[in-house]
Design a protein around this motif. Structure first.
Motif, mmCIF file in Angstrom:
data_model
loop_
_atom_site.group_PDB
_atom_site.id
_atom_site.type_symbol
_atom_site.label_atom_id
_atom_site.label_comp_id
_atom_site.label_asym_id
_atom_site.label_seq_id
_atom_site.Cartn_x
_atom_site.Cartn_y
_atom_site.Cartn_z
ATOM 1 N N PRO A 1 31.495 38.896 38.196
ATOM 2 C CA PRO A 1 32.365 40.070 38.164
ATOM 3 C C PRO A 1 31.506 41.316 37.951
ATOM 4 O O PRO A 1 30.398 41.232 37.421
ATOM 5 C CB PRO A 1 33.255 39.801 36.946
ATOM 6 N N TYR B 1 38.569 44.567 31.986
ATOM 7 C CA TYR B 1 39.609 43.828 32.685
ATOM 8 C C TYR B 1 40.649 43.351 31.668
ATOM 9 O O TYR B 1 40.467 43.524 30.457
ATOM 10 C CB TYR B 1 39.011 42.596 33.397
ATOM 11 N N SER C 1 44.862 38.173 33.612
ATOM 12 C CA SER C 1 45.993 38.402 34.511
ATOM 13 C C SER C 1 46.818 37.153 34.767
ATOM 14 O O SER C 1 48.009 37.240 35.074
ATOM 15 C CB SER C 1 45.485 38.956 35.843
ATOM 16 N N TYR D 1 42.156 33.615 34.338
ATOM 17 C CA TYR D 1 41.739 34.539 35.389
ATOM 18 C C TYR D 1 41.720 35.971 34.857
ATOM 19 O O TYR D 1 42.624 36.380 34.134
ATOM 20 C CB TYR D 1 42.703 34.477 36.576
ATOM 21 N N PHE D 2 40.683 36.730 35.274
ATOM 22 C CA PHE D 2 40.630 38.125 34.836
ATOM 23 C C PHE D 2 40.082 39.080 35.888
ATOM 24 O O PHE D 2 40.142 40.295 35.714
ATOM 25 C CB PHE D 2 39.820 38.268 33.537
ATOM 26 N N SER D 3 39.533 38.596 36.998
ATOM 27 C CA SER D 3 38.933 39.490 37.986
ATOM 28 C C SER D 3 38.836 38.788 39.336
ATOM 29 O O SER D 3 39.077 37.585 39.453
ATOM 30 C CB SER D 3 37.530 39.908 37.528
ATOM 31 N N ALA E 1 36.096 39.197 42.944
ATOM 32 C CA ALA E 1 34.962 39.897 43.560
ATOM 33 C C ALA E 1 34.619 39.182 44.856
ATOM 34 O O ALA E 1 34.608 37.947 44.898
ATOM 35 C CB ALA E 1 33.760 39.905 42.618
ATOM 36 N N ASN F 1 38.243 34.633 43.208
ATOM 37 C CA ASN F 1 38.825 34.822 41.883
ATOM 38 C C ASN F 1 37.815 34.436 40.812
ATOM 39 O O ASN F 1 37.131 33.415 40.940
ATOM 40 C CB ASN F 1 40.092 33.980 41.720
#
Length: 195
Positions: free
Chosen positions: A112, A117, A120, A139-141, A143, A147
């Motif tokens: 990431p 962040y 999510s 999950y947080f980002s 790129a 995921n």
């Protein structure tokens, strides 16, 4: 007709037993005080053969944190998950900025970007992009279309090396660390990625 034997009163029995117990304690105390007293010079070092037969201590697990692993500067404030790209380390930080837990991780092939962040999405269990059953997926980002999430393998194993050209966003950790992060990182929890 024989004369019945007189019984001793109960207080006499209690007094006699108490006196006997006190006498035994005094004798044992005297013996202990007069007995040998080992000194530091009397303690023998283990022989070389004893040392050689001893099993070596196991290598530290990825979750073993050195004492110097303090929360990185400029990683935000308040309750948050901090992830260091350079150290491959995660901190679970309480609202008072005290690290509750820190541990090393195995990053995926896609990192990431440095920044802030929030968690999510969370999934109890899925199959990772490497085909390994994983759990505690946080999950947080995203790129490069991948995921990015924290997780641990269900069997607690480290991830296999990624095949050349494979893009994986899973940040794997030991099973106990995955359980701790799952309990800490509810949806909406801040995640701070630092260099």
């Amino acid at each position: 007709m024989p004369v019945p034997a007189r019984r001793l009163p109960s207080w006499a029995w209690v007094t006699g037993l108490t006196a006997g117990a006190i006498a035994a304690v005094v004798v044992l105390t005297a013996q202990a005080e007069n007995g040998p007293h080992p000194t530091a010079s009397a303690v023998k070092n283990p022989s070389a053969s004893a040392s050689a037969s001893a099993k070596p201590s196991p290598a530290p697990k990825p979750s073993a944190a050195p004492r110097a692993a303090r929360v990185p500067d400029r990683s935000g404030t308040g309750r948050r998950v901090v992830y260091s790209l350079a150290q491959h380390r995660v901190w679970l930080v309480d609202a008072d900025d005290t690290a509750r837990r820190t541990f090393t991780v195995w990053p995926g092939t896609v990192d990431p970007a440095v920044g802030s962040y929030t968690v999510s999405l969370r999934k109890d269990a899925v199959t990772g992009s490497d085909g390994v059953p994983i759990e505690h997926v946080v999950y947080f980002s995203a790129a490069s279309g991948v995921n990015i999430a924290f997780s641990n393998a269900v069997d607690g194993s480290s991830p296999p090396p990624a095949a050349a050209g494979t893009q994986t966003g899973g940040i794997r950790m030991a099973k106990a660390d995955g359980t701790a992060l799952w309990a800490f990182g509810e949806t909406g929890t801040k995640v701070r990625v630092v260099e």
